[in-house]
Design an enzyme around this catalytic site. Sequence first.
Site, PDB file in Angstrom:
ATOM      1  N   ILE A 158       1.395   4.990   1.314  1.00  0.00           N
ATOM      2  CA  ILE A 158       0.317   5.734   1.988  1.00  0.00           C
ATOM      3  C   ILE A 158      -0.219   4.836   3.101  1.00  0.00           C
ATOM      4  CG2 ILE A 158      -1.978   6.774   1.749  1.00  0.00           C
ATOM      5  CD1 ILE A 158       0.060   8.301   0.164  1.00  0.00           C
ATOM      6  N   HIS A 186       0.846  -1.221   0.000  1.00  0.00           N
ATOM      7  CA  HIS A 186       0.000   0.000   0.000  1.00  0.00           C
ATOM      8  C   HIS A 186       0.864   1.248   0.000  1.00  0.00           C
ATOM      9  CE1 HIS A 186      -3.404   2.617   1.300  1.00  0.00           C
ATOM     10  NE2 HIS A 186      -4.127   1.667   0.766  1.00  0.00           N
ATOM     11  N   GLU A 245      -8.667   2.280  12.913  1.00  0.00           N
ATOM     12  CA  GLU A 245      -8.380   1.269  13.926  1.00  0.00           C
ATOM     13  C   GLU A 245      -7.544   1.863  15.059  1.00  0.00           C
ATOM     14  OE1 GLU A 245      -8.056  -2.170  16.180  1.00  0.00           O
ATOM     15  OE2 GLU A 245      -9.478  -1.739  14.567  1.00  0.00           O
ATOM     16  N   GLY A 251      -6.348   4.297   5.359  1.00  0.00           N
ATOM     17  CA  GLY A 251      -7.357   4.953   6.188  1.00  0.00           C
ATOM     18  C   GLY A 251      -7.966   4.031   7.226  1.00  0.00           C
ATOM     19  N   VAL A 252      -8.162   2.768   6.865  1.00  0.00           N
ATOM     20  CA  VAL A 252      -8.742   1.837   7.833  1.00  0.00           C
ATOM     21  C   VAL A 252      -7.815   1.627   9.028  1.00  0.00           C
ATOM     22  CG1 VAL A 252     -10.225   0.659   6.171  1.00  0.00           C
ATOM     23  CG2 VAL A 252      -7.928  -0.211   6.589  1.00  0.00           C
TER      24      VAL A 252
END
Length: 147
Positions: A54, A48, A62, A57-58
Amino acid sequence: MMDVVEIQEILPHRYPFLLVDRVVSLEVKENIVAFKNVSISEPVFEGHFPGHPIYPGVMILEGMAQAGGLLAFQSMELTKEEVKEKVVYFMSIDKAKFRKPVRPGDRLEYRVSVIKQKGAIWLLEGKAFVDDEMVSEAELKAMVVDK
């Protein structure tokens, strides 16, 4: 203040899924400020994205959730033995927004505050910052349950 060793006494998460490095401040039943140092050595950056890392976002959400879990556990005045028998389940994440990419070398600061709490259910407002600029926000609903 809480370091990573103290955090691990409360949260069940471990590498590579423990996403809070330190707690800077905590006001019981009010708010928490915690952070995570984002490093290129984290496994998530293998995919990623190669050549353009980057932080997902998840993972930011979390981390917010884990900070919220710390706030809930510390607010419930449980003994260390009682904490070991409980876990925080997230019931919903609403109004999630991602405002700016997070990259290796950034220090993510989570600012999570209690909107409402009734019994074992917590409604939290989470915001994530890098260098005092908001990068993400969400409303998190969680429940503390027996393992």
